[in-house]
Enzyme design. Sequence first.
Site, PDB file in Angstrom:
ATOM      1  N   LEU A   6      42.494  36.293  42.982  1.00  0.00           N
ATOM      2  CA  LEU A   6      41.959  36.989  42.753  1.00  0.00           C
ATOM      3  C   LEU A   6      41.671  38.457  42.730  1.00  0.00           C
ATOM      4  CD1 LEU A   6      43.634  36.483  47.136  1.00  0.00           C
ATOM      5  CD2 LEU A   6      41.093  35.636  46.406  1.00  0.00           C
ATOM      6  N   ASN A   8      41.631  41.422  43.889  1.00  0.00           N
ATOM      7  CA  ASN A   8      42.783  42.838  44.383  1.00  0.00           C
ATOM      8  C   ASN A   8      44.234  42.232  44.261  1.00  0.00           C
ATOM      9  OD1 ASN A   8      42.759  40.876  46.238  1.00  0.00           O
ATOM     10  ND2 ASN A   8      42.531  42.428  47.764  1.00  0.00           N
ATOM     11  N   CYS A   9      43.956  41.287  43.025  1.00  0.00           N
ATOM     12  CA  CYS A   9      46.093  40.517  43.259  1.00  0.00           C
ATOM     13  C   CYS A   9      46.739  41.002  41.890  1.00  0.00           C
ATOM     14  CB  CYS A   9      46.045  38.766  43.478  1.00  0.00           C
ATOM     15  SG  CYS A   9      47.577  38.413  42.569  1.00  0.00           S
ATOM     16  N   ASP A  10      47.275  41.817  42.183  1.00  0.00           N
ATOM     17  CA  ASP A  10      48.045  42.778  41.519  1.00  0.00           C
ATOM     18  C   ASP A  10      48.552  41.947  39.823  1.00  0.00           C
ATOM     19  OD1 ASP A  10      48.286  44.775  42.093  1.00  0.00           O
ATOM     20  OD2 ASP A  10      49.493  44.785  43.162  1.00  0.00           O
ATOM     21  N   ARG A  13      45.954  40.434  37.980  1.00  0.00           N
ATOM     22  CA  ARG A  13      45.376  41.853  37.169  1.00  0.00           C
ATOM     23  C   ARG A  13      46.219  41.675  35.878  1.00  0.00           C
ATOM     24  NH1 ARG A  13      43.102  46.262  41.723  1.00  0.00           N
ATOM     25  NH2 ARG A  13      45.058  45.369  42.441  1.00  0.00           N
TER      26      ARG A  13
END
Length: 104
Positions: A6, A8-10, A13
């Site tokens: 995803l 927006n998944c840390d 990233r």
Amino acid sequence: MKIYGLKNCDTCRKALKALEGAELVDVREAGLPEGLLERAEAQFGEAILNTRSTTWRGLSEAERAGAPLDLIAAHPALMKRPLIEAGEALYLGWGKDTQAALGL
């Protein structure tokens, strides 16, 4: 190399930043290529499910009893992230074992 997760998944990233030239594929938007999830389940079994997520906690007991692939198809956020495809090899998660296997 492709990282499935995803945007927006840390954790996704972090993996993207560490793996130069890798491409992040958001499974909510683009889905997974045909057969990839089946390969991942064959290799990792039930570990493919993220049972610590808020999505999982929001499911009823009856829903949780479903087949992992069906659950992920209905709720892409239930897939443990990231799922990394490097050639024919698959890696699940971003733990020290995955990082070591990828030469980091």
